[in-house]
Design an enzyme around this catalytic site. Structure first.
Site, PDB file in Angstrom:
ATOM      1  N   CYS A  80       0.811  -1.224   0.000  1.00  5.02           N
ATOM      2  CA  CYS A  80       0.000   0.000   0.000  1.00  5.02           C
ATOM      3  C   CYS A  80       0.840   1.268   0.000  1.00  5.02           C
ATOM      4  CB  CYS A  80      -1.003  -0.004   1.145  1.00  5.02           C
ATOM      5  SG  CYS A  80      -0.315   0.135   2.810  1.00  5.02           S
ATOM      6  N   HIS A 134      -2.534   0.881   7.159  1.00  6.16           N
ATOM      7  CA  HIS A 134      -2.880   0.729   5.750  1.00  6.16           C
ATOM      8  C   HIS A 134      -3.306   2.092   5.215  1.00  6.16           C
ATOM      9  CE1 HIS A 134      -3.964  -1.448   2.152  1.00  6.16           C
ATOM     10  NE2 HIS A 134      -5.151  -0.875   2.137  1.00  6.16           N
ATOM     11  N   HIS A 146      -6.016   1.052  -3.697  1.00  8.98           N
ATOM     12  CA  HIS A 146      -5.032   0.586  -2.718  1.00  8.98           C
ATOM     13  C   HIS A 146      -4.516  -0.789  -3.113  1.00  8.98           C
ATOM     14  CE1 HIS A 146      -7.865  -2.061  -0.182  1.00  8.98           C
ATOM     15  NE2 HIS A 146      -8.572  -1.646  -1.212  1.00  8.98           N
TER      16      HIS A 146
END
Length: 176
Positions: A80, A134, A146
């Protein structure tokens, strides 16, 4: 700005066009941490000033790229933070740190959920608690791009889904 019901057809068309280019190889990113600052926003030689839409289009163009922990190029795959760093470097000339926690700590402007704009970075606590673990790039219409997990690919997800609503922490804007 991209808002309203006309955004959905635009995203669909843009995604189709950009996915056609996903099979091409993009240049790799060298260590750029010292090459320019977080806020360097224009290329003085060309007079080009990047826009949030540039970030949006580049991020959507990478949908389908394989996930790889520690990955930071289309050729090697992305995690990510590698995805975010690559997109901002390549499309906006903005140098971001390597990890989501470092991105969160580095700065940028905090953005309220209702003020999200294309190109903002959304942060999540996927490990429980309130610690950033994240992140993704907001593209509009309550969607974000993502690199979610091992075995997956870079994808578009709905910010309004029950899971992402539950783990959502905040957002930051790294472009003025």
């Amino acid at each position: 700005m991209f808002t309203g019901s006309y955004m959905r057809p635009f995203l669909g068309l843009s995604l189709a066009v950009l996915l056609a280019g996903c099979a091409t190889h993009h240049g790799t990113v060298e260590n750029t941490s010292s090459s320019h600052s977080l806020w360097e926003q224009s290329d003085a030689a060309s007079g080009y000033t990047p826009r949030p839409e540039d970030v949006l289009m580049h991020a959507i163009g990478l949908v389908g790229t394989p996930y790889r922990w520690g990955g930071n190029t289309p050729d090697s795959g992305f995690d990510c933070s590698g995805l975010i760093r690559y997109v901002f470097e390549q499309s906006a000339n903005v140098s971001l740190p390597r990890t989501t926690q470092q991105m969160w700590a580095q700065g940028g402007s905090s953005v309220g959920r209702r003020q999200l704009r294309s190109g903002d970075v959304v942060f999540f606590a996927t490990n429980g608690g309130k610690q950033v673990s994240h992140a993704g790039i907001y593209v509009g219409e309550e969607r974000f791009v993502h690199a979610p997990s091992t075995g997956g690919t870079v994808r578009l997800d709905e910010l309004n889904s029950p899971y992402w609503q539950k783990v959502y922490l905040a957002a930051k804007r790294f472009m003025p």
